[in-house]
Design a protein around this motif. Structure first.
Motif, PDB file in Angstrom:
ATOM      1  N   TYR A 153       0.820  -1.282   0.011  1.00 33.86           N
ATOM      2  CA  TYR A 153       0.010  -0.066   0.011  1.00 33.86           C
ATOM      3  C   TYR A 153       0.804   1.216  -0.134  1.00 33.86           C
ATOM      4  O   TYR A 153       0.544   2.297  -0.642  1.00 33.86           O
ATOM      5  CB  TYR A 153      -0.732   0.097   1.286  1.00 33.86           C
ATOM      6  CG  TYR A 153      -2.014  -0.884   1.156  1.00 33.86           C
ATOM      7  CD1 TYR A 153      -2.289  -1.826   0.130  1.00 33.86           C
ATOM      8  CD2 TYR A 153      -2.780  -1.194   2.180  1.00 33.86           C
ATOM      9  CE1 TYR A 153      -3.247  -2.900   0.013  1.00 33.86           C
ATOM     10  CE2 TYR A 153      -3.744  -2.211   2.456  1.00 33.86           C
ATOM     11  CZ  TYR A 153      -3.872  -3.052   1.285  1.00 33.86           C
ATOM     12  OH  TYR A 153      -4.896  -3.860   1.187  1.00 33.86           O
ATOM     13  N   ARG A 156       1.747   1.910  -3.652  1.00 30.24           N
ATOM     14  CA  ARG A 156       0.590   2.264  -4.284  1.00 30.24           C
ATOM     15  C   ARG A 156       0.308   3.797  -3.838  1.00 30.24           C
ATOM     16  O   ARG A 156      -0.064   4.690  -4.808  1.00 30.24           O
ATOM     17  CB  ARG A 156      -0.561   1.612  -4.069  1.00 30.24           C
ATOM     18  CG  ARG A 156      -0.392   0.179  -4.519  1.00 30.24           C
ATOM     19  CD  ARG A 156      -1.588  -0.990  -4.314  1.00 30.24           C
ATOM     20  NE  ARG A 156      -1.195  -1.961  -4.921  1.00 30.24           N
ATOM     21  CZ  ARG A 156      -2.166  -2.934  -4.665  1.00 30.24           C
ATOM     22  NH1 ARG A 156      -3.049  -3.042  -4.054  1.00 30.24           N
ATOM     23  NH2 ARG A 156      -1.564  -4.438  -5.297  1.00 30.24           N
ATOM     24  N   LEU A 157       0.580   4.282  -2.805  1.00 31.38           N
ATOM     25  CA  LEU A 157       0.272   5.372  -1.958  1.00 31.38           C
ATOM     26  C   LEU A 157       1.217   6.561  -2.869  1.00 31.38           C
ATOM     27  O   LEU A 157       0.825   7.623  -3.329  1.00 31.38           O
ATOM     28  CB  LEU A 157       0.363   5.785  -0.700  1.00 31.38           C
ATOM     29  CG  LEU A 157      -0.800   5.276  -0.018  1.00 31.38           C
ATOM     30  CD1 LEU A 157      -0.642   5.160   1.271  1.00 31.38           C
ATOM     31  CD2 LEU A 157      -2.297   6.010  -0.309  1.00 31.38           C
ATOM     32  N   LEU A 160       0.408   6.938  -6.355  1.00 33.55           N
ATOM     33  CA  LEU A 160      -0.885   8.009  -6.501  1.00 33.55           C
ATOM     34  C   LEU A 160      -0.573   9.225  -6.235  1.00 33.55           C
ATOM     35  O   LEU A 160      -0.884  10.325  -7.024  1.00 33.55           O
ATOM     36  CB  LEU A 160      -1.954   7.535  -5.569  1.00 33.55           C
ATOM     37  CG  LEU A 160      -3.168   8.227  -5.492  1.00 33.55           C
ATOM     38  CD1 LEU A 160      -4.034   8.162  -6.871  1.00 33.55           C
ATOM     39  CD2 LEU A 160      -4.117   7.823  -4.308  1.00 33.55           C
ATOM     40  N   ASN A 161       0.406   9.567  -5.359  1.00 29.14           N
ATOM     41  CA  ASN A 161       0.891  11.124  -4.962  1.00 29.14           C
ATOM     42  C   ASN A 161       1.493  11.457  -6.123  1.00 29.14           C
ATOM     43  O   ASN A 161       1.438  12.668  -6.513  1.00 29.14           O
ATOM     44  CB  ASN A 161       1.643  10.980  -3.790  1.00 29.14           C
ATOM     45  CG  ASN A 161       2.188  12.147  -3.258  1.00 29.14           C
ATOM     46  OD1 ASN A 161       1.556  13.196  -3.568  1.00 29.14           O
ATOM     47  ND2 ASN A 161       3.209  12.341  -2.588  1.00 29.14           N
ATOM     48  N   LYS A 163       1.331  10.891  -9.531  1.00 29.08           N
ATOM     49  CA  LYS A 163       0.073  11.108 -10.473  1.00 29.08           C
ATOM     50  C   LYS A 163      -0.435  12.268 -10.125  1.00 29.08           C
ATOM     51  O   LYS A 163      -0.658  13.275 -10.943  1.00 29.08           O
ATOM     52  CB  LYS A 163      -1.000  10.051 -10.476  1.00 29.08           C
ATOM     53  CG  LYS A 163      -0.577   8.781 -11.375  1.00 29.08           C
ATOM     54  CD  LYS A 163      -1.719   7.999 -11.669  1.00 29.08           C
ATOM     55  CE  LYS A 163      -1.623   7.100 -12.627  1.00 29.08           C
ATOM     56  NZ  LYS A 163      -2.847   6.163 -12.907  1.00 29.08           N
ATOM     57  N   LEU A 164      -0.964  12.652  -8.766  1.00 25.19           N
ATOM     58  CA  LEU A 164      -1.635  13.845  -8.448  1.00 25.19           C
ATOM     59  C   LEU A 164      -0.782  14.964  -8.703  1.00 25.19           C
ATOM     60  O   LEU A 164      -0.956  16.297  -8.911  1.00 25.19           O
ATOM     61  CB  LEU A 164      -2.090  13.710  -6.970  1.00 25.19           C
ATOM     62  CG  LEU A 164      -3.231  12.581  -6.707  1.00 25.19           C
ATOM     63  CD1 LEU A 164      -3.567  12.551  -5.130  1.00 25.19           C
ATOM     64  CD2 LEU A 164      -4.347  13.159  -7.610  1.00 25.19           C
TER      65      LEU A 164
END
Length: 167
Positions: A153, A156-157, A160-161, A163-164
């Motif tokens: 996780y 994955r976080l 995601l970070n 990407k943002l």
């Protein structure tokens, strides 16, 4: 030094010394660091070293340890044993994989993970060395033969970070 240890390990493997003898010899030497010092000492005569080896070690590994002593490489014996294990596993198609997890996987999950590693690394057998790692937040990470399969996780976080942040 690694090359020398690797060469000695290959010779040890080719001598068909039993794996049990190698493990026993390693345990004896690890439990008795003064023994390694005595076998490495230039003050102790070679004949005395050979007598010590004859009294302590299993029959099929005695001559190998004598040669290592004679060549002044006994201080590298643990590297030799490690390289022996690696070489033996490589020849047999065995992969040792480090599994880091938050929640210990069930037997069924472990078998699926082994199957995954076998397929990805073209191995005949996989041995999991499991370590609890709460900082992963969830999921798991497998490291084997220089490969890293990160299904945590935490990873994955981070993805995601990233990407943002790009948006």
């Amino acid at each position: 030094m690694k090359n020398t240890s690797s060469n000695y390990a290959k010779v040890l493997y080719q001598l068909s010394v039993s794996n049990e003898s190698v493990i026993e010899a390693e345990e004896v030497l690890r439990e008795n660091p003064h023994l390694v010092k005595a076998l490495a000492s230039p003050v102790v005569p070679v004949e005395k070293k050979y007598n010590i080896v004859d009294k302590i070690f299993p029959g099929d590994i005695k001559n190998f340890i004598k040669v290592v002593c004679k060549n002044g490489r006994i201080t590298e014996i643990f590297d030799i044993f490690l390289e022996y294990k690696n070489y033996s596993n490589e020849v047999k198609g065995i992969v040792e994989a480090d599994l880091y997890y938050v929640e210990k996987p069930t037997e069924e999950q472990q078998e699926r993970l082994k199957k995954f590693v076998k397929k990805r690394l073209n191995a005949k057998e996989v041995v999991l060395c499991m370590t609890e790692s709460p900082d992963l937040l969830g999921g798991f990470v497998i490291e084997a033969k220089g490969h890293r399969f990160d299904r945590s996780y935490k990873n994955r976080l981070k993805a995601l970070n990233r990407k943002l942040v790009r948006r």
